[in-house]
Design an enzyme around this catalytic site. Structure first.
Site, mmCIF file in Angstrom:
data_model
loop_
_atom_site.group_PDB
_atom_site.id
_atom_site.type_symbol
_atom_site.label_atom_id
_atom_site.label_comp_id
_atom_site.label_asym_id
_atom_site.label_seq_id
_atom_site.Cartn_x
_atom_site.Cartn_y
_atom_site.Cartn_z
ATOM 1 N N HIS A 118 0.854 -1.189 0.000
ATOM 2 C CA HIS A 118 0.000 0.000 0.000
ATOM 3 C C HIS A 118 0.889 1.237 0.000
ATOM 4 O O HIS A 118 1.707 1.424 0.905
ATOM 5 C CB HIS A 118 -0.927 0.010 1.215
ATOM 6 C CG HIS A 118 -2.046 -0.965 1.112
ATOM 7 N ND1 HIS A 118 -2.628 -1.550 2.227
ATOM 8 C CD2 HIS A 118 -2.704 -1.469 0.038
ATOM 9 C CE1 HIS A 118 -3.598 -2.368 1.821
ATOM 10 N NE2 HIS A 118 -3.660 -2.329 0.503
ATOM 11 N N ALA A 119 0.712 2.109 -0.986
ATOM 12 C CA ALA A 119 1.680 3.164 -1.269
ATOM 13 C C ALA A 119 1.852 4.172 -0.142
ATOM 14 O O ALA A 119 2.933 4.740 0.022
ATOM 15 C CB ALA A 119 1.254 3.893 -2.550
ATOM 16 N N ARG A 120 0.813 4.434 0.622
ATOM 17 C CA ARG A 120 0.887 5.486 1.632
ATOM 18 C C ARG A 120 1.548 5.040 2.932
ATOM 19 O O ARG A 120 1.797 5.858 3.823
ATOM 20 C CB ARG A 120 -0.523 6.000 1.932
ATOM 21 C CG ARG A 120 -1.455 4.970 2.537
ATOM 22 C CD ARG A 120 -2.879 5.462 2.526
ATOM 23 N NE ARG A 120 -3.832 4.495 3.071
ATOM 24 C CZ ARG A 120 -5.143 4.621 2.978
ATOM 25 N NH1 ARG A 120 -5.662 5.663 2.356
ATOM 26 N NH2 ARG A 120 -5.949 3.710 3.504
ATOM 27 N N GLU A 321 0.967 -4.884 11.177
ATOM 28 C CA GLU A 321 0.590 -3.468 11.109
ATOM 29 C C GLU A 321 1.421 -2.687 12.124
ATOM 30 O O GLU A 321 1.263 -2.844 13.337
ATOM 31 C CB GLU A 321 -0.906 -3.293 11.410
ATOM 32 C CG GLU A 321 -1.834 -3.973 10.413
ATOM 33 C CD GLU A 321 -2.123 -3.116 9.192
ATOM 34 O OE1 GLU A 321 -1.619 -1.976 9.132
ATOM 35 O OE2 GLU A 321 -2.863 -3.584 8.303
#
Length: 376
Positions: A118-120, A321
């Protein structure tokens, strides 16, 4: 996020339906601009004190590529650089193979780690690069078993197109940057972590312009196909797969449809041990790590990398995460060093535990079947 002209009408609708609401950030654009200014000041301060290395910062794609090339050249006795293919926008996607015997040895388990699907989620790539640093450039006596007994495959930047776009155009971009989906030709990219061939497009997905759009078919994205191919090439030897994300202090395992793999007890054992190791070093601003089934702790998903790894027979397949410290995806760079250090301790714990299970693999359930329904 509301445009100023829509603010009153939107709040009136919430109030009329009795929906509780509060203001989290008054002006997102100004907040992002302020964070950019603070990051630039931090980099200037760090650079005055000596040369910065990529895992101490949020490096751009070219810097990551340069670091991988340098490590492979300087430590060619234990490191192999693999150009696995190109992204949609034709950026080479590379990973490192680490082995004390140069080529991956068939008697040893493999720890496969990737980041930035996920790029962000900028803080994920430094963790992958720091892992390389600790295994190669700064291998300490107490950790020599991790390289001697285990082979490693580390892919620090799964989604380079989206990552670069998040630097140049839209900081909170999540998806890939592919164009011309069979389902929609105007919305750019798909959620790469919904694009795997496991329960594809069933739960936890959105329409073509949403952040959770899974794509027109499994592996429509070259980026996810690379992960699939690594797993296929080393089928039977990858003992642990770690798909690194942010933010949330979670260690999650399958399956995203609220069922458990047959080796769920072993999965939980390894994950809980990882969480305990990281919690021992956590900052007060971070929560304690939560461990468990991804659908029960977070939300239901389909087509995730975590679930695909488990489904194709990797015994220990996780979503990690990392902490957000209240900053969500925009973790200030001042926290990178600490996140790297505490996460490394968790990675080391999982590597050793997974290795011990690998040695017992003849009697160990690999967990590829969906065995237990936990919805009740």
């Amino acid at each position: 996020m509301l445009a100023p002209e829509h603010r009153i009408s939107a709040l009136d609708q919430l109030d009329s339906k009795g929906i509780m609401h509060y203001l989290h950030i008054a002006d997102v654009a100004k907040t992002l601009e302020k964070q950019d200014e603070e990051m630039q000041m931090w980099r200037q301060t760090k650079s005055r004190n000596g040369k910065m290395v990529p895992f101490e910062d949020y490096p751009r794609y070219a810097e990551v590529d340069e670091y991988l090339e340098k490590i492979a050249a300087d430590y060619s006795d234990i490191v192999t650089l693999v150009n696995a293919g190109s992204s949609y926008e034709n950026r080479p996607i590379k990973y490192l193979k680490l082995s004390s015997q140069i080529t991956l040895h068939k008697s040893k388990p493999i720890y496969f780690m990737d980041a930035m699907i996920h790029a962000r989620e900028w803080v994920t790539t430094p963790v992958a690069l720091y892992t390389i640093h600790r295994l190669v450039e700064n291998l300490r006596d107490q950790d020599r078993d991790l390289l001697h007994d285990i082979d490693w495959i580390i892919l620090p930047l799964v989604n380079p197109d989206g990552y670069e776009y998040s630097h140049t155009d839209f900081r909170l971009w999540r998806r890939t940057r592919s164009i011309g989906s069979a389902l929609n030709s105007t919305c750019i990219g798909v959620d790469a972590n919904r694009n795997f061939d496991v329960e594809f497009n069933t739960v936890g997905v959105g329409l073509p312009c949403s952040d959770t759009f899974p794509g027109s078919e499994p592996f429509s994205e070259p980026e996810t196909a690379i992960i699939r191919d690594v797993m296929a090439e080393h089928d039977g030897r990858i003992q642990l797969y770690m798909n690194i994300h942010s933010h949330g202090n979670w260690i999650l395992y399958g399956f995203g449809n609220r069922t458990l793999p047959s080796n769920a007890v072993h999965l939980h054992h390894v994950a809980a041990s990882m969480g305990a190791a990281m919690d021992a070093l956590k900052l007060p601003a971070a929560g304690f790590y939560k461990v468990g089934n991804s659908a029960l702790i977070l939300y239901q998903t389909s087509g995730s990398a975590q679930d695909y790894g488990q489904a194709v027979g990797i015994p220990f397949s996780y979503t990690l995460e990392l902490p957000g410290y209240g900053w969500a995806f925009q973790v200030p760079p001042q926290f990178i060093e600490h996140i790297n250090a505490e996460t490394w301790e968790g990675i080391a714990v999982t590597a050793r535990l997974a290795r011990s299970y690998y040695r017992q693999r003849d009697n160990f359930l690999r967990g590829s079947s969906i065995a237990t329904d936990v919805r009740s």
